[in-house]
Design an enzyme around this catalytic site. Structure first.
Site, PDB file in Angstrom:
ATOM      1  NE  ARG A 222      -3.710  -2.419   1.488  1.00  0.00           N
ATOM      2  CZ  ARG A 222      -4.775  -2.715   2.200  1.00  0.00           C
ATOM      3  NH1 ARG A 222      -5.298  -1.803   2.993  1.00  0.00           N
ATOM      4  NH2 ARG A 222      -5.347  -3.894   2.093  1.00  0.00           N
ATOM      5  CD  GLU A 224      -1.569   3.176   4.022  1.00  0.00           C
ATOM      6  OE1 GLU A 224      -2.062   4.314   4.117  1.00  0.00           O
ATOM      7  OE2 GLU A 224      -2.231   2.127   4.017  1.00  0.00           O
ATOM      8  NE  ARG A 230      -2.456   3.637  15.259  1.00  0.00           N
ATOM      9  CZ  ARG A 230      -3.543   3.680  16.028  1.00  0.00           C
ATOM     10  NH1 ARG A 230      -4.741   3.660  15.484  1.00  0.00           N
ATOM     11  NH2 ARG A 230      -3.444   3.734  17.328  1.00  0.00           N
ATOM     12  CG  HIS A 231      -0.867   3.529   8.276  1.00  0.00           C
ATOM     13  ND1 HIS A 231      -1.284   4.331   9.311  1.00  0.00           N
ATOM     14  CD2 HIS A 231      -1.982   3.057   7.665  1.00  0.00           C
ATOM     15  CE1 HIS A 231      -2.612   4.346   9.321  1.00  0.00           C
ATOM     16  NE2 HIS A 231      -3.061   3.585   8.337  1.00  0.00           N
ATOM     17  CD  GLU A 363      -9.097  -1.163  10.040  1.00  0.00           C
ATOM     18  OE1 GLU A 363      -9.380   0.023   9.815  1.00  0.00           O
ATOM     19  OE2 GLU A 363      -8.783  -1.989   9.150  1.00  0.00           O
ATOM     20  CB  SER A 366     -11.787  -4.400   7.812  1.00  0.00           C
ATOM     21  OG  SER A 366     -11.077  -4.456   6.621  1.00  0.00           O
ATOM     22  NE  ARG A 414      -2.321  -1.048  11.501  1.00  0.00           N
ATOM     23  CZ  ARG A 414      -3.238  -0.332  10.879  1.00  0.00           C
ATOM     24  NH1 ARG A 414      -4.522  -0.576  11.082  1.00  0.00           N
ATOM     25  NH2 ARG A 414      -2.875   0.629  10.078  1.00  0.00           N
TER      26      ARG A 414
HETATM   27  P1  AMO Z   1      -8.161  -3.437   4.902  1.00  0.00           P
HETATM   28  O1  AMO Z   1      -7.717  -2.505   3.856  1.00  0.00           O
HETATM   29  O2  AMO Z   1      -8.967  -2.866   6.044  1.00  0.00           O
HETATM   30  O3  AMO Z   1      -9.049  -4.594   4.313  1.00  0.00           O
HETATM   31  O4  AMO Z   1      -6.892  -4.182   5.503  1.00  0.00           O
HETATM   32  C1  AMO Z   1      -7.030  -5.256   6.422  1.00  0.00           C
HETATM   33  C2  AMO Z   1      -6.097  -5.087   7.595  1.00  0.00           C
HETATM   34  O5  AMO Z   1      -4.755  -4.983   7.147  1.00  0.00           O
HETATM   35  C3  AMO Z   1      -4.026  -4.115   8.000  1.00  0.00           C
HETATM   36  N1  AMO Z   1      -3.499  -3.005   7.205  1.00  0.00           N
HETATM   37  C4  AMO Z   1      -2.340  -2.352   7.472  1.00  0.00           C
HETATM   38  N2  AMO Z   1      -1.446  -2.507   8.448  1.00  0.00           N
HETATM   39  C5  AMO Z   1      -0.354  -1.707   8.438  1.00  0.00           C
HETATM   40  N3  AMO Z   1      -0.108  -0.793   7.476  1.00  0.00           N
HETATM   41  C6  AMO Z   1      -0.973  -0.604   6.468  1.00  0.00           C
HETATM   42  N4  AMO Z   1      -0.713   0.287   5.517  1.00  0.00           N
HETATM   43  C7  AMO Z   1      -2.164  -1.401   6.423  1.00  0.00           C
HETATM   44  N5  AMO Z   1      -3.203  -1.512   5.584  1.00  0.00           N
HETATM   45  C8  AMO Z   1      -4.003  -2.480   6.072  1.00  0.00           C
HETATM   46  C9  AMO Z   1      -4.979  -3.648   9.072  1.00  0.00           C
HETATM   47  C10 AMO Z   1      -6.308  -3.820   8.395  1.00  0.00           C
HETATM   48  O6  AMO Z   1      -7.361  -3.976   9.326  1.00  0.00           O
HETATM   49  N6  AMO Z   1      -9.635  -6.776   1.478  1.00  0.00           N
HETATM   50  C11 AMO Z   1      -9.917  -6.245   2.810  1.00  0.00           C
HETATM   51  C12 AMO Z   1     -10.103  -7.327   3.824  1.00  0.00           C
HETATM   52  C13 AMO Z   1     -11.343  -8.161   3.623  1.00  0.00           C
HETATM   53  O7  AMO Z   1     -12.431  -7.584   3.478  1.00  0.00           O
HETATM   54  O8  AMO Z   1     -11.203  -9.378   3.599  1.00  0.00           O
HETATM   55  C14 AMO Z   1      -8.758  -5.326   3.193  1.00  0.00           C
HETATM   56  O9  AMO Z   1      -7.690  -5.371   2.672  1.00  0.00           O
HETATM   57  O10 AMO Z   1      -4.836  -4.526  10.165  1.00  0.00           O
END
Ligand code: AMO
Length: 440
Positions: A222, A224, A230-231, A363, A366, A414
C-alpha cells in the site's frame, strides 16, 4: 592481520541450550559470536552467543593450549568463532557448564563495534537501528519479538487448518485495484502497467467457487501517503474467505483465531514475554459487538462531532477505546464507507454487512459478506467510480454461479503490535518499508 579460518569439516555438536553438567568430560564443538571477553587474573572468560543463549569458554594460562590462548588475545567482540573442548560442570556458568578449549577456529573477525550496546543501555532511535537491522536483531528484545512472531504465525496456520481452510498463495502482481486506486504501487510488467497487490481480495473470493474455505498469509502493498506508527507500505496480511456463510459467521472465526493465537503465545513464549516485560492479556470470548451507528452515538455523547457516514478517525477511536479498551467489533458500516465488494443489507442498502475488528484504537482486521451477484457488483463498481471493464476477468466468473461468501483480512504486523505491546509497527517487522525507507 588476524588469520581467518575456514569452517572446513567442523560442525557444531551442541548449541548453548544443550550444554549441561551431565556432559562433564565430554568433547563438544560450539560456535557463535563473541559477546564479551573478560579477564580475571590468569583466566579469560570468552562468552559466545548463539541464537538461543550463551556458552562460557574458559581460557586458562598454563592449561589452555598456547595456540588457542594466542588467538583469544587477538579476538574482538562480535567476531565469530568455533571452539572444540571439554565440558566442565560449573555452578556459576550459564547452563551449569563451561567449555575448556582445546582447539579454536576464528571464522570471522569483527572490525567494527556496533554503534550502541546490544545488551541494555540507551538505544538510539529506530531509524538508526534499522540502518543496521540484521545486527541489531541480535538484541535480546528483538530476538524475543521475532520468536513470538514465529509462534503466532504457526498458531494462526494451525487454527485455520483445523477449521478446514486450505492455505493458498495468489499472485502479487495484478492488473487492477481491489481497495481503491489511490494507494497502488505501479510496476512495469513487460510492456504493460501492472500493480503490486493491495489485497488478495478478488482471488480469495474466486477460490470459494472451488475450495469453499481458503486462507492466505502473504505480503500486500500500500502506497500509504503518511508515515505513522501503525502504517507500512508492505505488510503481511492474513486473509480468510469462506463460502455459504455471512459476516456474523466469519466474525466468530476471527475472534476465535485471535484468542487461539494469543493463548498459544502466552503458553509457548513465556521467556520471550518476560524478556519484553509484557504479559499477554488473553481476551474473553465473544468480543464486544458495536454497530457503527452505536459508535457514532457514543462519540456524540463524548462531544465528538463525527457525522453518520464519515469514517471514524483515530482520535475518535481513542475515545471509544476509553470505554472498550480490549477487542471489539464495529459492525454494519455505511455502504459508501466500504469497498465495492462488500454486500449492502437487503432491507437497508445504505448499511453494509461489514465489520472492523479493533483493539483499543487500533484496527487489526476488516471484513464482511461479499456481493455474489454480478449485477449488484457491477452497480457498486460504477457507484464507486470504477470501471467494470477493468474487472472483467473477475466479473465473468460470476456468470458461472458464485456461492455466497464472506471473509476478512487481518494485518499480522498490527496483531504483533498488540501481542508485544509495541507502539511502533516497525519494531515488529524485520525490514519495514514506508514512504522514506526502501532499504535495508
Ligand atoms: P483493509 O484494507 O482494512 O481490508 O486491511 C485489512 C487489515 O490490514 C491491516 N493493514 C495495514 N497494516 C499496516 N499498514 C498498512 N498500511 C495497512 N493496511 C491495512 C490492518 C487492516 O485492518 N480486502 C480487505 C479485507 C477483507 O475484506 O477481507 C482489506 O484489505 O490490520
Amino acid at each position: 592481520m588476524v588469520k581467518i579460518d575456514e569452517l572446513g569439516d567442523w560442525r557444531r555438536t551442541h548449541r548453548s541450550v544443550n550444554l549441561s553438567p551431565k556432559l562433564e568430560g565430554q568433547q563438544v564443538t560450539v560456535m557463535g559470536w563473541v559477546s564479551s571477553i573478560r579477564r580475571q587474573g590468569g583466566i579469560i572468560f570468552l562468552i559466545l552467543q548463539d541464537s538461543e543463549g550463551v556458552v562460557q569458554v574458559t581460557v586458562k594460562t598454563g592449561k589452555t593450549p598456547e595456540s588457542v590462548l594466542k588467538r583469544v588475545e587477538t579476538l574482538t567482540p562480535h567476531s565469530v568463532v568455533a571452539v572444540k573442548g571439554k565440558v566442565k560442570a560449573i555452578d556459576k556458568a550459564p547452563n551449569g557448564a563451561e567449555v575448556s578449549p582445546e582447539e579454536m577456529r576464528v571464522l570471522n573477525v569483527a572490525t567494527k563495534t556496533p554503534p550502541f550496546s546490544l545488551f541494555g543501555g540507551e538505544l538510539p532511535n529506530i531509524d538508526k537501528r534499522l540502518d543496521i537491522r540484521s545486527l541489531e536483531l541480535r538484541r535480546p528484545k528483538a530476538q524475543a519479538i521475532f520468536r513470538i512472531r514465529h509462534t503466532a504465525l504457526a498458531a494462526i496456520r494451525d487454527f485455520l487448518s483445523s477449521t478446514g481452510h486450505l492455505e493458498v498463495q495468489t499472485s502479487k502482481i495484478i492488473a487492477s485495484a481491489t481497495e481503491g486506486g489511490a494507494s497502488l504501487f505501479p510496476v512495469l510488467y513487460y510492456d504493460k502497467e501492472a500493480f503490486l497487490v493491495q489485497s488478495p481480495q478478488l482471488y480469495k473470493e474466486q477460490l470459494t467457487m472451488s475450495f469453499e474455505k481458503v486462507f492466505e498469509i502473504g505480503p500486500v502493498f500500500r502506497a500509504e501517503p503518511s508515515r505513522t506508527l501503525r502504517h507500512l507500505a508492505e505488510i503481511i496480511s492474513i486473509d480468510v474467505e469462506e463460502a455459504y456463510v455471512s459476516y456474523t459467521d466469519v466474525m466468530e472465526t476471527l475472534e476465535k483465531l485471535v484468542h487461539h493465537t494469543m493463548k498459544t503465545v502466552a503458553e509457548k513464549c513465556k521467556s520471550e514475554l518476560k524478556e519484553l516485560g509484557v504479559e499477554v492479556e488473553i481476551p474473553k470470548l465473544p468480543f464486544k459487538r458495536l454497530t457503527y451507528t452505536e459508535v457514532i452515538d457514543i462519540l456524540h455523547d463524548a462531544g465528538d462531532r463525527t457525522a453518520w457516514g464519515e469514517d471514524i478517525s483515530t482520535a475518535a477511536t481513542k475515545k471509544i477505546s476509553e470505554i472498550y479498551p480490549s477487542f471489539y467489533f464495529i459492525t454494519d458500516w455505511p455502504t459508501d464507507a466500504k469497498p465495492f465488494y462488500i454486500k449492502p443489507r437487503t432491507d437497508k442498502p445504505e448499511i453494509s454487512e461489514s465489520f472492523d475488528l479493533m483493539k483499543g484504537s487500533l484496527e487489526i482486521s476488516s471484513g464482511g459478506t461479499r456481493l455474489s451477484s454480478k449485477k449488484l457488483l457491477t452497480k457498486r463498481l460504477k457507484e464507486q467510480g470504477l470501471k467494470p471493464r477493468t474487472f472483467e476477468y473477475h466479473l465473468k466468473l460470476f456468470d458461472y454461479g458464485m456461492p455466497p461468501h464472506a471473509g476478512f483480512g487481518m494485518g499480522l504486523d498490527r496483531l504483533m503490535m498488540i501481542i508485544t505491546k509495541e507502539e511502533n509497527i516497525r519494531e515488529v517487522t524485520l525490514f519495514p518499508r514506508d514512504r522514506l525507507r526502501l532499504s535495508p
